[in-house]
Design a protein around this motif. Structure first.
Motif, PDB file in Angstrom:
ATOM      1  N   VAL A 233       0.867  -1.130  -0.119  1.00 22.44           N
ATOM      2  CA  VAL A 233       0.030  -0.058  -0.259  1.00 22.44           C
ATOM      3  C   VAL A 233       0.756   1.240   0.192  1.00 22.44           C
ATOM      4  N   ALA A 234       1.880   1.323   0.774  1.00 20.95           N
ATOM      5  CA  ALA A 234       2.623   2.382   0.945  1.00 20.95           C
ATOM      6  C   ALA A 234       3.532   2.870  -0.449  1.00 20.95           C
TER       7      ALA A 234
ATOM      8  N   LYS B 216      -1.272   4.514  -6.611  1.00 20.97           N
ATOM      9  CA  LYS B 216      -2.786   4.478  -6.571  1.00 20.97           C
ATOM     10  C   LYS B 216      -3.354   4.485  -5.364  1.00 20.97           C
ATOM     11  N   ARG B 217      -2.642   4.052  -4.218  1.00 16.53           N
ATOM     12  CA  ARG B 217      -3.250   3.733  -2.895  1.00 16.53           C
ATOM     13  C   ARG B 217      -2.623   4.414  -1.877  1.00 16.53           C
TER      14      ARG B 217
ATOM     15  N   PHE C 199       6.845   7.493   2.555  1.00 18.18           N
ATOM     16  CA  PHE C 199       7.478   7.037   3.855  1.00 18.18           C
ATOM     17  C   PHE C 199       8.942   6.758   3.902  1.00 18.18           C
ATOM     18  N   PHE C 200       9.715   7.216   4.738  1.00 15.98           N
ATOM     19  CA  PHE C 200      11.156   7.041   4.884  1.00 15.98           C
ATOM     20  C   PHE C 200      11.574   6.139   5.886  1.00 15.98           C
TER      21      PHE C 200
ATOM     22  N   GLU D   8      -6.912   1.559   3.695  1.00 11.66           N
ATOM     23  CA  GLU D   8      -6.598   0.720   2.539  1.00 11.66           C
ATOM     24  C   GLU D   8      -6.356  -0.650   3.206  1.00 11.66           C
ATOM     25  N   VAL D   9      -5.469  -0.873   4.246  1.00  7.64           N
ATOM     26  CA  VAL D   9      -4.867  -1.860   4.764  1.00  7.64           C
ATOM     27  C   VAL D   9      -6.136  -2.598   5.449  1.00  7.64           C
TER      28      VAL D   9
END
Ligand SMILES: [Zn+2]
Length: 468
Positions: free
Chosen positions: A69-70, A74-75, A81-82, A169-170
């Motif tokens: 997801v990340a 599209k999601r 994220f880092f 999403e998750v």
């Protein structure tokens, strides 16, 4: 037809399902004796399972789900994220000294050059770093136990847990996974306080609520057939926990279509969160609010104590874990009156070393002395496991009968906090699913039937069950 014959036929018809259930009981015993581990794992995957009542939102997401997801434009709604891949000991560092700590782009952009050099975008991880990063999101190594979980895993997730769009999403992905394993209901512990927008500003709670409401109404979420309800969980040892508890009552009361109860979590070996500290607050809240259900962590300890008794006094009708209930005979006797259920979390209790030897877990004692219980996942993302694994552990260690399995599935719905008409529908659907399962595997040809079942083998199962 003469009246007597009609009566006899009626009696026979009433007995038929019983005879069928008895015969499946025997079939199930036969399967347990002769099935390979792989066959039994497939059977546990295909088993109708009712609900998961003890599940921490966020900690129930698999590492691979975070990744998919990340990293998917599209999601991920445009966020990035880092993760911290090295420690430079920068003088201006403020985050915990943890490798694989997570930040979102807006926070990363504000860092000094020294601190920026500690982090890499998730999209830029080398194959080796990616493997290490995925492993950091699981308790998958020997020696990773209670301290690794509470002091490293939970803290290092950082801002990965603060993006409401990713979380939604998750959540839908999890609903699909539950549905594939024959679950119909999920009650997950979810707060709306920690979320932030892509600039790092706190999200107004109603905005987060709307994101989750929209996700639950998505066609693919609806297609799972899952009913989802939330529990608001407060951290019990926080200095202002009483205040948070009052706010939680108010929030649940005004969001009753989604939130159905309150929980308190946090290490019980931190004595600041002891149950009776909250007695006056619960009594005060009960003067105003009716029908706010309580499921509270209690007795998740490896030392004896009266945590479960004190938590019943707070008004809980469900007890999370209840591991040390076994040390309190008076409360055990009290719980045989069937008014409260213990949410059992076998894999969690093993990995967090409350019962490192799972064969010594008090679960069978509760189950077989008439204390209501059901199986739950707790933090399956951290364990790298799923609900079918819990059933596999229970059946293989404690020789569960078919009747016990069905009783637990039914109790996972009976003791849920969902609205009564929906509960009755879920119970009906569960009974129908059990009847279908018995018909499917009870015709003497279960080996062939199992060949068509394709379980998802979790990492936990691969590491611990000795599957082929
Ligand atoms: Zn828990």
């Amino acid at each position: 037809m003469p009246k007597l014959c009609r009566k006899l036929l009626c009696c026979l018809a009433a007995l038929l399902p019983l005879a069928f259930a008895q015969s499946f009981d025997a079939t199930f015993e036969q399967i347990k004796k002769t099935a390979t581990k792989d066959q039994l794992y497939s059977l546990m995957w295909d088993l109708p399972k009712g609900g998961d009542l003890h599940n921490h939102f966020g900690l129930s997401n698999w590492a691979e789900q975070w990744e998919s997801v990340a990293l998917d434009p599209k999601r991920n709604h445009g966020n990035e994220f880092f993760t911290r891949v090295k420690l430079n000991n920068c003088p201006d560092s403020t985050e915990p000294l943890l490798r694989f700590y997570h930040l979102q782009r807006s926070t990363y952009n504000k860092l000094s050059e020294c601190r920026k050099a500690e982090y890499l975008s998730l999209a830029a991880l080398s194959p080796q770093l990616r493997v290490e990063w995925l492993s950091s999101l699981k308790l998958d190594k020997p020696g990773e136990g209670r301290n690794e979980f509470f002091e490293v895993y939970v803290r290092a997730a950082g801002e990965l847990l603060k993006d409401p769009w990713i979380a939604a999403e998750v959540m839908v992905e999890n609903m699909k996974r539950y549905s594939a394993q024959g679950l119909r209901y999920l009650e997950t512990q979810m707060s709306v306080v920690p979320y932030q927008d892509h600039d790092g500003n706190p999200m107004p709670p109603e905005a987060s609520v709307q994101i989750f409401r929209d996700a639950l109404n998505r066609p693919d979420a609806k297609a799972t057939g899952m009913t989802v309800r939330f529990i608001l969980t407060i951290i019990r040892f926080a200095p202002n926990a009483e205040e948070n508890l009052e706010r939680a009552f108010q929030f649940v009361d005004t969001h009753r279509d989604m939130w159905v109860g309150i929980n308190m979590a946090g290490r019980e070996d931190n004595d600041k969160g002891y149950a009776l500290r909250f007695l006056e607050t619960y009594r005060k809240m009960r003067r105003t609010y009716s029908g706010v259900h309580l499921s509270i962590h209690a007795g998740e300890k490896d030392s004896p104590g009266h945590e479960v008794r004190n938590t019943l006094l707070l008004g809980a009708t469900r007890i999370g874990h209840g591991v040390n209930l076994i040390t309190d005979p008076d409360t055990m006797l009290l719980m045989r009156n069937q008014r409260a259920l213990v949410e059992i979390n076998l894999i969690s209790n093993r990995l967090l070393e409350y019962t490192p030897d799972i064969t010594k877990h008090p679960f069978p004692e509760y189950l077989r002395t008439g204390i209501p219980v059901c199986l739950n996942t707790d933090d399956p993302g951290a364990w790298d496991s799923h609900m079918s694994d819990e059933y596999f552990v229970a059946v293989t260690n404690f020789n569960l009968t078919w009747g016990e399995i069905v009783q637990m599935g039914r109790d996972s719905l009976r003791y849920s906090f969902v609205e009564e008409p929906i509960k009755q529908r879920l119970l009906k659907e569960y009974s129908a699913a059990v009847a279908r399962f018995e018909a499917k595997y009870g015709d003497g040809n279960w080996q062939d039937k199992l060949k068509t079942v394709k379980p998802v083998r979790s990492g936990y199962a691969q590491r611990n069950f000795g599957l082929q």
